[in-house]
Design a protein around this motif. Sequence first.
Motif, PDB file in Angstrom:
ATOM      1  N   UNK A   1     -48.615 -17.224 -73.849  1.00 19.33           N
ATOM      2  CA  UNK A   1     -47.555 -17.593 -74.799  1.00 19.33           C
ATOM      3  C   UNK A   1     -48.047 -17.644 -76.248  1.00 19.33           C
ATOM      4  N   UNK A   2     -49.272 -18.129 -76.464  1.00 19.63           N
ATOM      5  CA  UNK A   2     -49.782 -18.264 -77.833  1.00 19.63           C
ATOM      6  C   UNK A   2     -49.871 -16.885 -78.477  1.00 19.63           C
ATOM      7  N   UNK A   3     -50.313 -15.909 -77.687  1.00 15.98           N
ATOM      8  CA  UNK A   3     -50.406 -14.542 -78.201  1.00 15.98           C
ATOM      9  C   UNK A   3     -49.022 -14.032 -78.579  1.00 15.98           C
ATOM     10  N   UNK A   4     -48.026 -14.288 -77.709  1.00 15.94           N
ATOM     11  CA  UNK A   4     -46.653 -13.841 -77.974  1.00 15.94           C
ATOM     12  C   UNK A   4     -46.113 -14.466 -79.257  1.00 15.94           C
ATOM     13  N   UNK A   5     -46.346 -15.764 -79.440  1.00 17.10           N
ATOM     14  CA  UNK A   5     -45.847 -16.464 -80.644  1.00 17.10           C
ATOM     15  C   UNK A   5     -46.479 -15.873 -81.893  1.00 17.10           C
ATOM     16  N   UNK A   6     -47.758 -15.525 -81.807  1.00 18.64           N
ATOM     17  CA  UNK A   6     -48.465 -14.971 -82.971  1.00 18.64           C
ATOM     18  C   UNK A   6     -47.910 -13.595 -83.327  1.00 18.64           C
TER      19      UNK A   6
ATOM     20  N   UNK B   1     -48.002 -20.847 -90.654  1.00 21.59           N
ATOM     21  CA  UNK B   1     -47.983 -20.884 -89.179  1.00 21.59           C
ATOM     22  C   UNK B   1     -48.830 -19.752 -88.588  1.00 21.59           C
ATOM     23  N   UNK B   2     -48.728 -18.556 -89.221  1.00 21.49           N
ATOM     24  CA  UNK B   2     -49.503 -17.414 -88.722  1.00 21.49           C
ATOM     25  C   UNK B   2     -51.006 -17.651 -88.911  1.00 21.49           C
ATOM     26  N   UNK B   3     -51.377 -18.218 -90.069  1.00 19.20           N
ATOM     27  CA  UNK B   3     -52.798 -18.507 -90.328  1.00 19.20           C
ATOM     28  C   UNK B   3     -53.354 -19.466 -89.268  1.00 19.20           C
ATOM     29  N   UNK B   4     -52.592 -20.541 -88.984  1.00 19.44           N
ATOM     30  CA  UNK B   4     -53.036 -21.536 -87.980  1.00 19.44           C
ATOM     31  C   UNK B   4     -53.167 -20.861 -86.608  1.00 19.44           C
ATOM     32  N   UNK B   5     -52.145 -20.058 -86.241  1.00 22.56           N
ATOM     33  CA  UNK B   5     -52.139 -19.414 -84.916  1.00 22.56           C
ATOM     34  C   UNK B   5     -53.310 -18.447 -84.758  1.00 22.56           C
ATOM     35  N   UNK B   6     -53.568 -17.648 -85.828  1.00 19.92           N
ATOM     36  CA  UNK B   6     -54.664 -16.676 -85.731  1.00 19.92           C
ATOM     37  C   UNK B   6     -56.018 -17.363 -85.643  1.00 19.92           C
ATOM     38  N   UNK B   7     -56.202 -18.423 -86.430  1.00 19.81           N
ATOM     39  CA  UNK B   7     -57.457 -19.178 -86.356  1.00 19.81           C
ATOM     40  C   UNK B   7     -57.649 -19.765 -84.961  1.00 19.81           C
ATOM     41  N   UNK B   8     -56.538 -20.270 -84.410  1.00 20.84           N
ATOM     42  CA  UNK B   8     -56.605 -20.842 -83.059  1.00 20.84           C
ATOM     43  C   UNK B   8     -56.989 -19.773 -82.037  1.00 20.84           C
ATOM     44  N   UNK B   9     -56.329 -18.599 -82.140  1.00 16.18           N
ATOM     45  CA  UNK B   9     -56.610 -17.514 -81.189  1.00 16.18           C
ATOM     46  C   UNK B   9     -58.060 -17.059 -81.255  1.00 16.18           C
ATOM     47  N   UNK B  10     -58.579 -16.899 -82.471  1.00 14.66           N
ATOM     48  CA  UNK B  10     -59.960 -16.414 -82.568  1.00 14.66           C
ATOM     49  C   UNK B  10     -60.931 -17.470 -82.066  1.00 14.66           C
ATOM     50  N   UNK B  11     -60.581 -18.768 -82.195  1.00 10.88           N
ATOM     51  CA  UNK B  11     -61.498 -19.814 -81.729  1.00 10.88           C
ATOM     52  C   UNK B  11     -61.532 -19.905 -80.207  1.00 10.88           C
ATOM     53  N   UNK B  12     -60.401 -19.586 -79.555  1.00 11.40           N
ATOM     54  CA  UNK B  12     -60.405 -19.721 -78.085  1.00 11.40           C
ATOM     55  C   UNK B  12     -60.582 -18.395 -77.370  1.00 11.40           C
ATOM     56  N   UNK B  13     -60.602 -17.293 -78.124  1.00 11.53           N
ATOM     57  CA  UNK B  13     -60.581 -15.978 -77.476  1.00 11.53           C
ATOM     58  C   UNK B  13     -61.637 -15.813 -76.390  1.00 11.53           C
ATOM     59  N   UNK B  14     -62.882 -16.270 -76.687  1.00 11.45           N
ATOM     60  CA  UNK B  14     -63.964 -16.066 -75.722  1.00 11.45           C
ATOM     61  C   UNK B  14     -63.857 -17.010 -74.529  1.00 11.45           C
TER      62      UNK B  14
END
Length: 822
Positions: free
Chosen positions: A205-210, A233-246
Amino acid sequence: MEEEEEAIGFLDKVLEDEDVFLLEECELGTPTSPGSGSPFLVAVKVEAGKGLEMRKLVLSGFLASEEIYINQLEALLLPMKPLKATATTSQPVLTIQQIETIFYKIQDIYEIHKEFYDNLCPKVQQWDSQVTMGHLFQKLASQLGVYKAFVDNYKVALETAEKCSQSNNQFQKISEELKVKGPKDSKDSHTSVTMEALLYKPIDRVTRSTLVLHDLLKHTPVDHPDYPLLQDALRISQNFLSSINEDIDPRRTAVTTPKGETRQLVKDGFLVEVSEGSRKLRHVFLFTDVLLCAKLKKTSAGKHQQYDCKWYIPLADLVFPSPEESEASPQVHPFPDHELEDMKMKISALKSEIQKEKANKGQSRAIERLKKKMFENEFLLLLNSPTIPFRIHNRNGKSYLFLLSSDYERSEWREAIQKLQKKDLQAFVLSSVELQVLTGSCFKLRTVHNIPVTSNKDDDESPGLYGFLHVIVHSAKGFKQSANLYCTLEVDSFGYFVSKAKTRVFRDTAEPKWDEEFEIELEGSQSLRILCYEKCYDKTKVNKDNNEIVDKIMGKGQIQLDPQTVETKNWHTDVIEMNGIKVEFSMKFTSRDMSLKRTPSKKQTGVFGVKISVVTKRERSKVPYIVRQCVEEVEKRGIEEVGIYRISGVATDIQALKAVFDANNKDILLMLSDMDINAIAGTLKLYFRELPEPLLTDRLYPAFMEGIALSDPAAKENCMMHLLRSLPDPNLITFLFLLEHLKRVAEKEPINKMSLHNLATVFGPTLLRPSEVESKAHLTSAADIWSHDVMAQVQVLLYYLQHPPISFADLKRNTLYFSTDV
């Protein structure tokens, strides 16, 4: 789900002329910096009217998928309340802790999205150019901390759900068929989905929202009040995605086939394939509908790495030939044991050199060079050590053969494939473009990034345990009917798992009680596996790949060897659950430095822990009675036993034999003839290990270490023979007696798989150990003790085993050897 795919499909059609943000970029957290200036502003070249209409279309599609997502979360929460209600009763389905682990943060995520949906829905339904909803997306992004907590727990939640399904039929039924409500205007009232699939949805879902935020920004005029809010919102979402990606589970990503089906990666790993008569390391990918075997392409520096597909089999066409049906495999010569052991020695020596360089703050180039050499040896070991055949067959033709090092691993691959084959799968042929797309996705999707060798590990990763793990396999429950049952124990060593012990077969029972203790040597081990088998006595079921009758795995489980838990003086009892079967076991660990401590026997009447000279004098014998009797019994009925002296005997049997030898009981011979041969072999090893000083003595230990390190063959021969002559007579005669016995055992290597090198590895550290003073003087780390001392001890014994026959009389008579004070 179909409804979700329809919503996304509709969105794709609307936006197909636009530059839609790629899923891969979003997942990898590629910064798009919508606020970074002119490049992004080009995207807002559409007229304001068209832009606002596009905003409405993007939001409508997102709202439809948000409704589906809320229904999925509701379906997941539905069983939580009744499960919690039963948790406090006398017959709980799950414990409170298990419920909280599996459903962790789902309620919070549900409430966040329900509130977001309820606020966004009327805005889209009563659309006009003045509508603002940037604050809703900004608030949604600000609550991503809940998702972080969910992601951190995701793997544990999945594992807990899997374990609970295996051990509880009621929960299994619940988790396999959760009912998801269809959208309001949908014909389908409900769809059945598994709990595993639903637990994955929040990650997706997080990917879809981004993605949606990116598209909304593209179609929002820069002067619109929503623009800065959506940007934030996009900045927060992208930072979140890159932090959890691995950290996210592999199933976060999926490849979509040209037909629009979702193909997810389920499992991948490195396997050794036998191809054209030689061993090749392959990276094997199991997708929801296909098994793909690939190898990493060689690429020039700076180029993106890619896989090259060697072959694939649609799961609809994949079959496992039964052992008796499979054709005999092309002859693949097993790698000689002594060469595998040599590789281990080299790896351990290189490991120690790297540690020394680091401690002395050595040059990074020197460390890299050593690491490269270590990787080469580890790679060879990984390639040449597996021997367990795993054959798969394409019903339209070809068979493929892999070699694995562990039955556990073979069972994992087989089960994962069979689980997917329960679904309604169709056969297909991939076009070259489809195959290219699928193989291209492997690099991004893979979950096993590196070849499993220690040189790939980070320096701060646990080095594992070195020493002896004592395991008692008590009993097992949960079998549906009586069978002939036994367990095997596997531990990891040098990047792969090896079988170390096996209980006796408990005949015709549904509740076996083994109560058997084993001592397992650990070489940097981090995990213990227990496999439970049903013994097959049907001689027609012979595996043509290795001529062994195939026993059926009833269950398997794995536990981490946590140093804090294991390294206590007390036994630690645990239960391992596997497919509804529960195996109870206990374990404790003795580190290498602790195992060097020798405690001489207080009673001088027995034989264990008593000086060899005292025993031979009392018995009026040249070789202790215990040594002669055990050797005789092994030669009579154990010389062809696979793994004799390597496979652990049952500790309780060994202790019983120790007691009768110590008491000089008249029933010794009768007891020996009835006892399991591995217990007799274990008793002999225990006798030598418990001597107050090792057979080759404390005094001569440093000289043996120096003698074996000599390069000149003549000097080495001179020194090694002189050292033997310097031993006390009882020690020397017993050593020569044992030497001849071990040579006779090695003559049967084609049958018993025990080479001279194997025997030297088993007995070297037992017959030749540093005194406690010696070992403390250069005790740096467990791995160092293992590599330096054991390597030399094995080499000393191997030297004598490979030497032409040595007789006591010739040694004493021969004066060619120069005499020095040792």
